[in-house]
Scaffold this active site. Structure first.
Site, mmCIF file in Angstrom:
data_model
loop_
_atom_site.group_PDB
_atom_site.id
_atom_site.type_symbol
_atom_site.label_atom_id
_atom_site.label_comp_id
_atom_site.label_asym_id
_atom_site.label_seq_id
_atom_site.Cartn_x
_atom_site.Cartn_y
_atom_site.Cartn_z
ATOM 1 N N LYS A 14 -5.555 -18.564 -7.750
ATOM 2 C CA LYS A 14 -4.420 -18.771 -6.921
ATOM 3 C C LYS A 14 -3.916 -17.752 -6.051
ATOM 4 C CE LYS A 14 0.673 -18.592 -7.315
ATOM 5 N NZ LYS A 14 0.340 -18.097 -5.836
ATOM 6 N N GLY B 146 -0.751 -7.236 -7.625
ATOM 7 C CA GLY B 146 0.269 -7.522 -7.184
ATOM 8 C C GLY B 146 1.227 -6.459 -7.683
ATOM 9 N N SER B 147 2.621 -7.177 -8.014
ATOM 10 C CA SER B 147 3.566 -6.038 -8.199
ATOM 11 C C SER B 147 3.350 -5.570 -9.611
ATOM 12 C CB SER B 147 4.891 -6.660 -8.166
ATOM 13 O OG SER B 147 5.274 -7.675 -8.969
ATOM 14 N N GLY C 254 2.573 -7.736 -13.153
ATOM 15 C CA GLY C 254 1.675 -7.187 -13.918
ATOM 16 C C GLY C 254 2.069 -7.060 -15.466
ATOM 17 N N GLU D 28 -4.235 -4.654 -10.932
ATOM 18 C CA GLU D 28 -4.230 -3.528 -10.013
ATOM 19 C C GLU D 28 -2.804 -3.755 -9.232
ATOM 20 O OE1 GLU D 28 -6.198 -1.423 -8.950
ATOM 21 O OE2 GLU D 28 -8.169 -2.300 -9.936
ATOM 22 N N CYS E 106 -1.278 -1.354 -1.090
ATOM 23 C CA CYS E 106 -0.957 -0.459 -2.425
ATOM 24 C C CYS E 106 -1.476 0.711 -2.066
ATOM 25 C CB CYS E 106 -1.418 -1.224 -3.619
ATOM 26 S SG CYS E 106 -2.606 -2.378 -3.596
ATOM 27 N N GLU F 73 8.028 2.126 -5.318
ATOM 28 C CA GLU F 73 7.129 1.341 -4.206
ATOM 29 C C GLU F 73 7.874 0.674 -3.194
ATOM 30 O OE1 GLU F 73 4.170 -1.792 -5.237
ATOM 31 O OE2 GLU F 73 2.890 -0.606 -4.040
HETATM 32 C C1 UN1 Z 1 -4.648 -2.896 -1.110
HETATM 33 O O1 UN1 Z 1 -3.842 -2.524 -0.688
HETATM 34 O O2 UN1 Z 1 -4.229 -3.724 -2.312
HETATM 35 O O3 UN1 Z 1 -8.197 0.851 0.842
HETATM 36 C C2 UN1 Z 1 -6.188 -2.858 -0.986
HETATM 37 C C3 UN1 Z 1 -7.737 0.329 1.451
HETATM 38 C C4 UN1 Z 1 -8.314 -1.168 1.619
HETATM 39 C C5 UN1 Z 1 -8.062 -1.999 0.222
HETATM 40 C C6 UN1 Z 1 -6.435 -1.901 0.169
HETATM 41 N N1 UN1 Z 1 -9.517 -1.075 1.552
HETATM 42 O O4 UN1 Z 1 -6.513 0.443 2.022
#
Ligand code: UN1
Length: 492
Positions: free
Chosen positions: A173, A226-227, A231, A248, A282, A380
Site C-alpha cells: 500500500k 511513516g509517523s 507506527g 521506520e 525523516c 518532528e
Molecule cells: C527518509 O527520509 O525516510 O538518507 C529516507 C537519506 C535518504 C533516505 C531518507 N537516502 O536522506
C-alpha cells in the site's frame, strides 16, 4: 484524466465499490490522476493471491528471482528521467533530488538482485562429532508493505526488492499522495517477469487499507515507514496475532557544529540537511547545536545563505526548494512556527507560506535562541524549520542531541578527531555522519534508528535480508547414534 486501478493477482482491477480518490501536484495544485479506494475485501483478495503465489515464488531458486530484479533495475535505469519528472510533479521535490530518489531505487534493486546469489547463512562446528550445524534463510510468507510519500520510489524499492529476493509475496500500500511511482514500479516488475500474485498493489485510505493489511491473519509481517503515531498503532494491533513488524518512524536529527569546524563546510551541510527535500525527510536536520564561540558568525552567514534559496516548481532547474506535500502538512508546519514564537524562540528568517505558484510553499525557516526543551526542538515538524541551539561544550551538545524521543540520524562538524570519536560513541542514533549532514544514506549500509524511531529494524544493507527472512537453525547428525547436547559432551 488518467485513472489507475488496483493490481491484484496479476490484473488491474477496480475496487469493490469503484470509489476513487484524486492525486494532485503539490506545486501547481493540478489534478494528476484518479485512483481506486480499495476496500477491506479487495485487501483480502490481494492477500489471498499473495498466499497462492507463495509456494511457487519461494521455491524458485533465488538467483532466478534475482534475474527478474536485475531486469527491473535495468528498466528503472532506462526510464530514470521519465520517472524523476513524474516524481517531481507528484511529490514536489526538485528534479535533481527526484533523480536521486530514482537512483536509490535502482541501486537497491541491483543490490537485492545480487543477494539472490548470497542470502548467506552460517556454518559452525558442533560440540559433538559427526554432526553439522548451519543456519539457512527462509521467506516469512505474505508480507504487507506500507510506505510514505516523501521517497515515493526509493522507500517502496527498499522494501519490495529485499522482500522479493527473499522469496516473500507481497501486499503493498503506497501513500495516497504519491501512488503513481508505485504503479510504475509494479508495472516495471511485472514487465520484468514477476509472476502474477507475487506483488499486489492496493491504493486507498490509510485506516481502511493499511488497517486491513495489519489485521489480516494471513499477513505474517508488516514493514512500515511513516509517523510514530501510526507506527505505535500498527505495532500494537499486529501483536494480536504475533506478526513481525518493522518500523521506520520519525527523527529530530541534530547537527553539532564545533568551534574547530570548517565553517563554510558546516553551513553547506546544514543548509542541505535542513532544507533539502523541503525538510521532508525523516533524516532531515531540524536542530543545529552550535558552539558559542562561532554562534554569531554561523547565524549571520547561515541566514544570508538561506535568503538565497529559490522556491518554485521543482521541474525548473533553478529551483532550490519545492512545496510541502499537502495542505495538512502546510498547516502543521505553520502551527509549529506559531508554537516556536509562543515559546519565546526568535524567528530569525522565514515562517510564512510563500512561493510563485498556488501550491503548498513555505519559506525556509530559522529559529534562533531555541532552548533544547522547547517543542520546536523536541517534536518532528517534517518541514523546512530549523532550530539553532547554542552550547559551550561537546558533552553538553551530545546531551542536547540525545534529549529527544527519536534516534535516527546525527552529525558533527569538527576537525578534531577526539571530538569525532566521542560523538560516534555517545550520540544515541542509528546513523552518525562526520563532516556531512544528517541526510544521504547509501543503500548498501543499514538504515534505521534507536528509541522511538523504530523497533530496532535496520533496512537496506545486509540487514535488508534480515528484515524479510526467518532464520532456520539446522543440526545434521551423521553419527548414526543418539548424541545428547550438553550431556554426551566430554568436559575437560
Ligand atoms: C527518509 O527520509 O525516510 O538518507 C529516507 C537519506 C535518504 C533516505 C531518507 N537516502 O536522506
Amino acid at each position: 484524466m488518467q485513472e489507475y486501478k488496483l493490481f491484484i493477482n496479476g490484473e488491474w482491477v477496480e475496487s469493490g465499490t469503484g470509489e476513487t480518490f484524486d492525486d494532485f501536484n503539490p506545486a501547481t495544485l493540478e489534478l494528476m490522476a484518479r485512483l481506486q479506494k480499495a476496500t477491506v475485501n479487495d485487501v483480502q483478495h490481494a492477500v489471498e493471491s499473495a498466499e497462492e503465489a507463495f509456494d511457487s515464488w519461494s521455491s524458485k531458486p533465488a538467483p532466478l528471482r534475482g534475474k527478474i530484479l536485475f531486469r527491473a533495475a535495468q528498466m528503472l535505469e532506462e526510464r530514470k528521467e521519465k520517472l524523476s519528472r513524474l516524481m517531481t510533479q507528484e511529490m514536489g521535490k526538485i528534479l535533481k533530488e527526484a533523480r536521486g530518489d530514482v537512483q536509490e531505487a535502482i541501486d537497491i534493486t541491483y543490490y537485492a538482485a545480487g543477494e539472490g546469489r548470497r542470502l548467506l547463512g552460517e556454518t559452525t562446528p558442533s560440540e559433538m562429532p559427526d554432526k553439522f550445524c548451519m543456519t539457512i534463510r527462509r521467506p516469512i510468507g505474505v508480507v504487507g508493505l506500507i510506505t510514505p510519500w516523501n521517497f515515493p520510489l526509493a522507500i517502496p524499492a527498499w522494501k519490495i526488492m529485499p522482500a522479493l529476493i527473499s522469496g516473500n509475496t507481497l501486499v503493498f500500500k503506497p501513500a495516497s499522495d504519491t501512488p503513481l511511482l508505485s504503479i510504475e514500479l509494479v508495472s516495471i516488475l511485472t514487465e520484468a517477469g514477476l509472476p502474477k500474485g507475487v506483488l499486489n498493489l492496493v491504493t486507498g485510505e490509510g485506516n481502511t487499507v493499511g488497517g486491513a493489511i495489519v489485521h489480516n491473519k494471513k499477513v505474517r509481517a508488516v514493514s512500515f515507514t511513516g509517523s510514530m503515531e501510526t507506527g505505535i498503532r500498527i505495532s500494537r494491533e499486529a501483536s494480536n496475532d504475533m506478526k513481525r513488524v518493522s518500523l521506520e518512524l520519525g527523527g529530530k536529527n541534530p547537527i553539532i557544529v564545533m568551534d574547530d569546524a570548517d565553517l563554510e563546510l558546516a553551513i553547506d551541510g546544514v543548509l542541505w540537511g535542513a532544507f533539502g527535500t523541503t525538510g521532508q525527510r525523516c533524516t532531515a536536520a531540524s536542530r543545529v547545536i552550535v558552539h558559542k564561540k562561532i554562534l554569531a558568525v554561523f547565524q549571520k552567514r547561515f541566514i544570508e545563505r538561506t535568503k538565497k534559496l529559490k522556491l518554485g516548481n521543482g521541474l525548473d532547474e533553478r529551483t532550490d526548494m519545492g512545496p510541502l506535500i499537502n495542505n495538512q502538512q502546510l498547516q502543521k508546519v505553520t502551527g509549529y512556527v506559531d508554537i516556536g514564537i509562543e515559546e519565546g524562540a526568535k524567528l530569525a528568517f522565514g515562517g510564512k507560506t510563500a512561493g510563485p505558484l498556488p501550491g503548498y510553499f513555505f519559506e525556509p525557516t530559522i529559529f534562533t535562541d531555541v532552548s533544547p526543551d522547547m517543542r520546536i526542538a523536541q517534536e518532528e515538524i517534517f518541514g523546512p524549520v530549523l532550530s539553532i541551539i547554542s552550547t559551550d561544550s561537546l558533552n553538553e551538545a551530545i546531551d542536547i542531541a540525545n534529549s529527544v524521543v527519536y534516534g535516527l540520524s546525527s552529525s558533527i562538524y569538527t576537525d578534531n578527531i577526539r571530538n569525532a570519536f566521542k560523538a560516534i560513541e555517545k550520540l544515541d542514533t542509528g546513523i552518525t555522519y562526520i563532516n556531512a549532514p544528517t541526510i544521504g544514506a547509501e543503500i548498501h549500509l543499514p538504515f534505521g534508528g534507536t528509541k522511538a524511531t523504530g523497533n530496532g529494524t535496520r533496512e537496506a544493507g545486509t540487514t535488508a535480508i534480515e528484515e524479510f527472512t526467518e532464520i532456520k537453525t539446522v543440526y545434521f547428525d551423521y553419527s548414526g547414534k543418539l548424541q545428547k547436547a550438553q550431556i554426551d559432551v566430554e568436559q575437560v
